[in-house]
Motif scaffolding. Structure first.
Motif, PDB file in Angstrom:
ATOM      1  N   ASP A 281       4.157  -7.545  11.894  1.00 20.75           N
ATOM      2  CA  ASP A 281       3.833  -6.289  11.840  1.00 20.75           C
ATOM      3  C   ASP A 281       2.062  -6.131  11.549  1.00 20.75           C
ATOM      4  N   LYS A 282       1.547  -7.322  11.113  1.00 25.43           N
ATOM      5  CA  LYS A 282       0.244  -7.103  11.022  1.00 25.43           C
ATOM      6  C   LYS A 282      -0.171  -6.102   9.750  1.00 25.43           C
ATOM      7  N   THR A 283       0.815  -6.318   8.932  1.00 23.30           N
ATOM      8  CA  THR A 283       0.561  -5.594   7.477  1.00 23.30           C
ATOM      9  C   THR A 283       0.246  -6.500   6.307  1.00 23.30           C
ATOM     10  N   PHE A 284       0.436  -7.779   6.599  1.00 22.70           N
ATOM     11  CA  PHE A 284       0.245  -9.063   5.631  1.00 22.70           C
ATOM     12  C   PHE A 284      -0.551  -9.927   5.920  1.00 22.70           C
ATOM     13  N   LEU A 285      -1.609 -10.257   5.587  1.00 16.84           N
ATOM     14  CA  LEU A 285      -2.624 -11.065   6.013  1.00 16.84           C
ATOM     15  C   LEU A 285      -3.149 -12.298   5.045  1.00 16.84           C
ATOM     16  N   VAL A 286      -3.525 -13.246   5.380  1.00 18.29           N
ATOM     17  CA  VAL A 286      -3.903 -14.399   4.222  1.00 18.29           C
ATOM     18  C   VAL A 286      -5.027 -15.042   4.965  1.00 18.29           C
ATOM     19  N   TRP A 287      -6.285 -15.096   4.304  1.00 20.95           N
ATOM     20  CA  TRP A 287      -7.239 -15.897   4.819  1.00 20.95           C
ATOM     21  C   TRP A 287      -7.325 -17.055   4.162  1.00 20.95           C
ATOM     22  N   VAL A 288      -7.510 -18.224   4.686  1.00 21.79           N
ATOM     23  CA  VAL A 288      -7.427 -19.687   4.151  1.00 21.79           C
ATOM     24  C   VAL A 288      -8.763 -20.343   4.074  1.00 21.79           C
ATOM     25  N   ASN A 289      -9.290 -20.788   3.119  1.00 21.33           N
ATOM     26  CA  ASN A 289     -10.654 -21.341   2.928  1.00 21.33           C
ATOM     27  C   ASN A 289     -11.684 -20.648   3.442  1.00 21.33           C
ATOM     28  N   GLU A 290     -11.915 -19.270   3.295  1.00 18.97           N
ATOM     29  CA  GLU A 290     -12.887 -18.597   3.292  1.00 18.97           C
ATOM     30  C   GLU A 290     -13.827 -18.513   2.073  1.00 18.97           C
ATOM     31  N   GLU A 291     -14.029 -17.389   1.251  1.00 18.81           N
ATOM     32  CA  GLU A 291     -14.653 -17.616   0.051  1.00 18.81           C
ATOM     33  C   GLU A 291     -13.815 -18.081  -1.116  1.00 18.81           C
ATOM     34  N   ASP A 292     -12.494 -17.995  -0.913  1.00 21.50           N
ATOM     35  CA  ASP A 292     -11.552 -18.465  -1.701  1.00 21.50           C
ATOM     36  C   ASP A 292     -10.583 -19.578  -0.932  1.00 21.50           C
ATOM     37  N   GLN A 293      -9.768 -20.229  -1.709  1.00 23.32           N
ATOM     38  CA  GLN A 293      -8.652 -21.157  -0.955  1.00 23.32           C
ATOM     39  C   GLN A 293      -7.845 -20.100  -0.391  1.00 23.32           C
ATOM     40  N   MET A 294      -7.532 -19.008  -0.993  1.00 23.67           N
ATOM     41  CA  MET A 294      -6.319 -18.007  -0.299  1.00 23.67           C
ATOM     42  C   MET A 294      -7.047 -16.836  -0.753  1.00 23.67           C
ATOM     43  N   ARG A 295      -7.052 -15.890   0.494  1.00 21.32           N
ATOM     44  CA  ARG A 295      -7.061 -14.324   0.013  1.00 21.32           C
ATOM     45  C   ARG A 295      -5.991 -13.828   0.704  1.00 21.32           C
ATOM     46  N   VAL A 296      -5.401 -13.010  -0.076  1.00 26.73           N
ATOM     47  CA  VAL A 296      -4.217 -12.316   0.083  1.00 26.73           C
ATOM     48  C   VAL A 296      -4.450 -10.896   0.536  1.00 26.73           C
ATOM     49  N   ILE A 297      -3.919 -10.197   1.607  1.00 26.76           N
ATOM     50  CA  ILE A 297      -4.214  -8.788   1.855  1.00 26.76           C
ATOM     51  C   ILE A 297      -3.035  -8.365   2.350  1.00 26.76           C
ATOM     52  N   SER A 298      -2.647  -7.014   1.605  1.00 30.46           N
ATOM     53  CA  SER A 298      -1.444  -6.302   2.316  1.00 30.46           C
ATOM     54  C   SER A 298      -2.009  -4.803   2.461  1.00 30.46           C
ATOM     55  N   MET A 299      -1.513  -4.279   3.685  1.00 29.93           N
ATOM     56  CA  MET A 299      -2.068  -2.984   4.142  1.00 29.93           C
ATOM     57  C   MET A 299      -1.407  -2.313   5.065  1.00 29.93           C
ATOM     58  N   GLN A 300      -1.485  -0.979   5.110  1.00 32.39           N
ATOM     59  CA  GLN A 300      -0.704  -0.188   5.965  1.00 32.39           C
ATOM     60  C   GLN A 300      -1.167   1.115   6.161  1.00 32.39           C
ATOM     61  N   LYS A 301      -0.797   1.761   7.122  1.00 36.31           N
ATOM     62  CA  LYS A 301      -1.235   3.186   7.348  1.00 36.31           C
ATOM     63  C   LYS A 301      -0.451   4.069   6.209  1.00 36.31           C
ATOM     64  N   GLY A 302      -1.287   5.246   5.756  1.00 34.45           N
ATOM     65  CA  GLY A 302      -0.656   6.060   4.988  1.00 34.45           C
ATOM     66  C   GLY A 302      -0.770   5.683   3.296  1.00 34.45           C
ATOM     67  N   GLY A 303      -0.174   6.335   2.566  1.00 34.92           N
ATOM     68  CA  GLY A 303      -0.535   6.155   1.119  1.00 34.92           C
ATOM     69  C   GLY A 303       0.666   5.442   0.108  1.00 34.92           C
ATOM     70  N   ASN A 304       1.451   4.866   0.582  1.00 33.36           N
ATOM     71  CA  ASN A 304       2.629   4.203   0.193  1.00 33.36           C
ATOM     72  C   ASN A 304       2.335   2.863  -0.609  1.00 33.36           C
ATOM     73  N   VAL A 305       1.699   3.279  -1.774  1.00 31.73           N
ATOM     74  CA  VAL A 305       1.300   2.233  -2.566  1.00 31.73           C
ATOM     75  C   VAL A 305       2.157   1.249  -3.310  1.00 31.73           C
ATOM     76  N   PRO A 306       3.497   1.748  -3.520  1.00 30.87           N
ATOM     77  CA  PRO A 306       4.284   0.646  -4.170  1.00 30.87           C
ATOM     78  C   PRO A 306       4.677  -0.228  -3.039  1.00 30.87           C
ATOM     79  N   GLU A 307       4.677   0.354  -1.786  1.00 30.44           N
ATOM     80  CA  GLU A 307       5.153  -0.608  -0.513  1.00 30.44           C
ATOM     81  C   GLU A 307       4.277  -1.643  -0.340  1.00 30.44           C
ATOM     82  N   VAL A 308       3.018  -1.355  -0.522  1.00 27.81           N
ATOM     83  CA  VAL A 308       1.655  -2.190  -0.136  1.00 27.81           C
ATOM     84  C   VAL A 308       1.827  -3.372  -1.315  1.00 27.81           C
ATOM     85  N   PHE A 309       1.763  -2.735  -2.668  1.00 31.35           N
ATOM     86  CA  PHE A 309       1.501  -3.665  -3.801  1.00 31.35           C
ATOM     87  C   PHE A 309       2.963  -4.491  -3.739  1.00 31.35           C
ATOM     88  N   LYS A 310       4.237  -3.893  -3.291  1.00 33.48           N
ATOM     89  CA  LYS A 310       5.520  -4.709  -3.420  1.00 33.48           C
ATOM     90  C   LYS A 310       5.250  -6.072  -2.478  1.00 33.48           C
TER      91      LYS A 310
END
Lengths: 423, 423
Positions: free
Chosen positions: B261-290
Motif C-alpha cells: 500500500d506504500k504506507t509503511f517504509l523502512v530505510w536501511v543503513n541510511e543515517e541510522d541502521q533502520m528508519r521506520v516511516i508510517s504515513m497515509q493521507k488524512g489525519g487518522n493518527v492512531p492508524e498511522v501510529f499503530k
C-alpha cells in the motif's frame, strides 16, 4: 579496553558474561604491570594501548558498485586485504581508511599513504600497487639528483622561446615524524605548518617572499592571491584527498608562500605537507630547476636544524599522500606551441607519440582531456619514480627538443608522418 | 605496536634508538604472554591490542574558521576534549572523528555517535550536549510507550480531513552489537542489512511488502521508487552523516522496504541502521501510529529470536547516529491547511506560536525555511527525548486540534490575535 557495557533494560543472558574471575584478574594485573613499565620508560606519555575489534575478509569491499573505479578497486584481492586489514599504525589510521578513496573517490590509484609507519606495515601491498602503477618492482631502488647543472641543455634551440610559453617544475615534500595529510592530527598539521613557515622565512634573494595562511589571510590578500591564480581551493568531495580524510578542518593550518617575483610558490598542507612549485615564462629549464631545488634544500636545512628530515625511503623515494606521486613526485612541464604537428597527425597523434615514444604526457591547453587551442599543449614527464629528478627533467627537455625539431620540419611543409612512424 | 621504522638513508643519531635490551625484552615477553592468555581465552579472535599515539589539548579544534558552526563547535571546551580524546572504543572510532562533523559538516549538533560503547566511554560529554540540545539533564530517565491506544483522540474534530492532508510518523532503530553507520564496518553493515531484511520478510497483512537494495535494484525498480519519492539519495558531502563517515562505500548494503500500500517504509543503513516511516493521507493518527509500532515490534521479534536487541539506554533512550535524534528519535507530523491563521498572524506568528506555546515545530509546505503555499504547513513535535512516543504524538495531536479550532474561528471572521496572545 573500553569499560564493559552496562546491561540495557531489555538485555538478558545473551549479554556478554564477565571472564572467570581468576583469569580476568591475571590479565588485569598483567595489563597494570605493563602500563607501569611503560610509564617508567616514558612510553605512556606518547602512546596508549587500546583494544579494537579485528576485521576479517568478510569486510572486503566487494559486491557493490563503487562510485568510481580505481587501480586499488581493480587489483586488491581478499587475500591482500586480509593480510593488512588488522595492521594499524600509530595514528590509528586503518587499512580500510586508506583504501576508502579507491571506492568513494575519483582517483586513479585510490590508495592513500597516511604516514611513514603505515607504509612499512602494509609494505607488500604498497610495493605491489606501486609496481602496477609505476612499473617500479619491489626490489628496485630510487635515487635522487637535484643538481640542475647535470641537465644537458645543449639541444635546446636558440629560438626556444618562440615555441615555449612557460616552464614549471613541482614536487612534494613531507617531514618525517608527522602524519601525511590523510592521517595528520590537528596538532601535527599545525607543527608542520610552523616548521615549513619557519624554513620559508629564512629564504633570501630571489626566493624571499611571504606566507599567507588560508585560515588567517585578509579579504584583500585573498583577492590578490585569487587574481594571481595562486590560491588553492578546498579539494572537492570527490577528490582522492577528500575521500581519504585529508581535507578535515579546512582551512586549518593550510597556506601559500610565494616569492616577490611570483616564480616560487609553496603550498602548505594541501594534498601533501609541502608542494613546491617553480615557474616562469619562456623555456629556461635550468633556471626553473635550480630555483626549485634551492627552495627545497634551503627549507630542508632549517628542518634538519630542528632535528627533522624529509620522509624518504630507498625504494619509495619521497613520500606523498597518494601512491601516484611517490618517488620524485616531480612534474616538469612546458607549455609549447605545436600547431603544425597537430595539423598533420592530430592532437590524438601527438598525445600517442609523447606517451609511447617520448616518455612524456601531452595534455591540452587547459589540462587533461581539453583541446589544444592554437596548437598549445602542456608537455610533462610521464614517470615519477625510478628515475632521478635530473633524469626526468632531461626526458622532458629532450622530448620538447625533438618535438620542436618536428614542428620546424612541418612549418617548412615537410611530411612528418613517416618520421613519427619510424621513431 | 607497529614495527620500528627502518632508518632512512639520510637518518642519523636523531632516529629513535632502541630501548635498552633487557627492558625491551621484558616488555616484549609480557606482551607475548598476554597475547597467549588472550588466545587461550579466545579474545584474540575478536579483538587485537594496538598502540597508538596519544593526543592532547594541542589537538583541540580552535583558531580556525570552520565551514559551519554547530552546538559542538560552540560548547566543547579544551577540558572536555582532553578528558575524551584518548578514549577509543572497539571500532577504532576516535573522539576526533565523532566531533569532525561539528566543524566540517552542516549539522545543528555536530556530534556523531559511532557505537553504543563510545556513548559509555564519552558519557559525560554526551550527557552534557544532550542536555544542551534537548533539555534532558544527565540524571533524567527516558521512557518508551508504543501503545497507540494510549493516545487520546477525543478532541480530533469530525471534519479533520478538511484540514489535514496527511499524517506521518518516523523514528530510528539500531541493533545492539553493531556499529552505527558512522563507524560500522562493511561486514557489520551487511549483517545489519541481512537481519533487518529477514525481519521485514516476516511481515504479513498490511505490512507485507518488498525490499529493494540500492546496490542491487534494477533500473526499472530505481525509476519506480524515484517516481514514488521513496528513493533516498546519497547524503550530500556537507551533511552531518557524510562528515562523520556514515556514507562510506555508498550504496553498499543500503536499501528501501515498502509495503504494497506504500504506507509503511523502512530505510536501511541510511543515517541510522533502520528508519521506520508510517504515513497515509488524512489525519487518522492512531492508524498511522499503530502501523508504525507494529512494524518496529515485528522486526524486533525476529531480531530478538537471533539473540539481538535494539540499542537502548535508560537515560538516552533509542540510539541514533546524531545526538539530535536520540530518545524516541520520533517525528510525528501532519500537513495541515491553516490559511486564515496565517492571514491574521503571518507564517512567522504561527511558527512562533507552535514553538513557544504548543511544543511543536511548524515548517512551510516544502520543509524548513520554505513558504506555506495555500496555508499548508508541516506541524511536528518539537521534542525527541524525555517523553514517550505516545506523549509526543499526543502533543502533536492536541496542538493540531488547538490550531484547527483557531482556524475555524478565523474562518468565521473572528479575531484570533488576542486568543493567541493569551495562550
Amino acid at each position: 579496553m573500553p569499560p564493559a557495557l552496562p546491561a540495557p533494560a531489555s538485555a538478558s543472558a545473551s549479554w556478554p558474561r564477565p571472564l572467570p574471575n581468576s583469569t580476568a584478574s591475571v590479565v588485569s594485573s598483567l595489563n597494570s604491570r605493563v602500563a607501569a613499565i611503560e610509564a617508567d620508560l616514558g612510553i605512556s606519555a606518547a602512546q596508549q594501548t587500546i583494544s579494537i575489534n579485528k576485521v576479517d575478509v568478510s569486510n572486503f569491499p566487494k559486491n557493490f558498485r563503487p562510485k568510481y573505479e580505481s587501480l586499488t578497486s581493480k587489483i586488491l584481492t581478499p587475500e591482500m586485504y586480509a593480510a593488512n586489514c588488522n595492521l594499524v599504525g600509530p595514528r590509528n589510521y586503518t587499512f580500510d581508511m586508506a583504501i576508502q578513496c579507491g571506492y568513494d573517490g575519483r582517483s586513479g590509484t585510490g590508495m592513500a599513504i597516511p604516514d611513514q609507519e603505515s607504509y612499512y606495515l602494509w609494505k607488500d601491498w604498497y610495493d605491489f600497487i606501486i609496481d602496477k602503477c609505476h612499473g617500479h618492482p619491489p626490489d628496485a631502488k630510487h635515487f635522487t639528483d637535484l643538481d640542475s647543472s647535470h641537465v644537458d641543455i645543449s639541444r635546446l634551440p636558440a629560438d626556444l622561446d618562440k615555441y615555449c610559453i612557460s616552464t614549471r617544475i613541482r614536487a612534494a615534500r613531507n617531514i618525517s615524524g608527522y602524519g601525511l595529510p590523510p592521517a595528520s592530527t590537528r596538532s601535527e598539521r599545525r607543527e608542520v605548518r610552523d616548521l615549513i613557515v619557519e624554513g620559508l622565512a629564512g629564504l633570501t634573494g630571489e626566493l624571499k617572499g611571504k606566507y599567507f595562511g588560508l585560515d588567517t589571510m585578509s579579504p584583500a590578500e585573498e583577492k590578490q592571491l585569487q587574481d594571481d591564480h595562486f590560491l588553492f581551493q578546498m579539494p572537492d568531495p570527490n577528490a582522492m584527498i577528500f575521500a581519504c580524510g585529508g581535507v578535515r578542518d579546512w582551512p586549518d593550518a593550510r597556506g601559500i608562500y610565494h616569492n616577490d617575483d611570483k616564480t616560487f610558490l609553496v603550498w602548505v598542507n594541501e594534498e601533501d605537507q609541502m608542494r613546491v612549485i617553480s615557474m616562469q615564462k619562456g623555456g629556461n629549464v635550468p633556471e626553473v630547476f635550480k630555483r626549485f631545488a634551492l627552495g627545497i634544500n634551503e627549507v630542508e636545512k632549517v628542518i634538519n636544524a630542528k632535528g627533522k628530515i624529509y620522509m624518504y625511503d630507498d625504494h619509495l623515494g619521497q613520500f606523498s599522500s597518494c601512491v601516484s606521486n611517490v618517488g620524485t613526485g616531480l612534474r616538469a612541464s612546458m607549455h609549447i606551441l605545436l600547431p603544425k604537428i597537430i595539423d598533420q597527425i592530430g592532437q590524438d597523434g601527438l598525445e600517442a607519440l609523447c606517451w609511447n615514444k617520448l616518455e612524456m604526457q601531452c595534455r591540452g591547453t587547459g589540462g587533461e582531456h581539453t583541446k589544444a587551442i592554437g596548437g598549445r599543449v602542456d608537455l610533462s614527464n610521464q614517470k615519477r619514480i625510478g628515475k632521478t629528478e635530473v633524469e626526468l627533467v632531461q626526458i622532458m627537455t629532450d622530448g620538447v627538443c625533438t618535438l620542436i625539431e618536428l614542428e620546424k620540419i612541418a612549418e617548412k611543409g615537410g611530411d612528418i608522418k613517416a618520421r613519427v612512424a619510424a621513431m
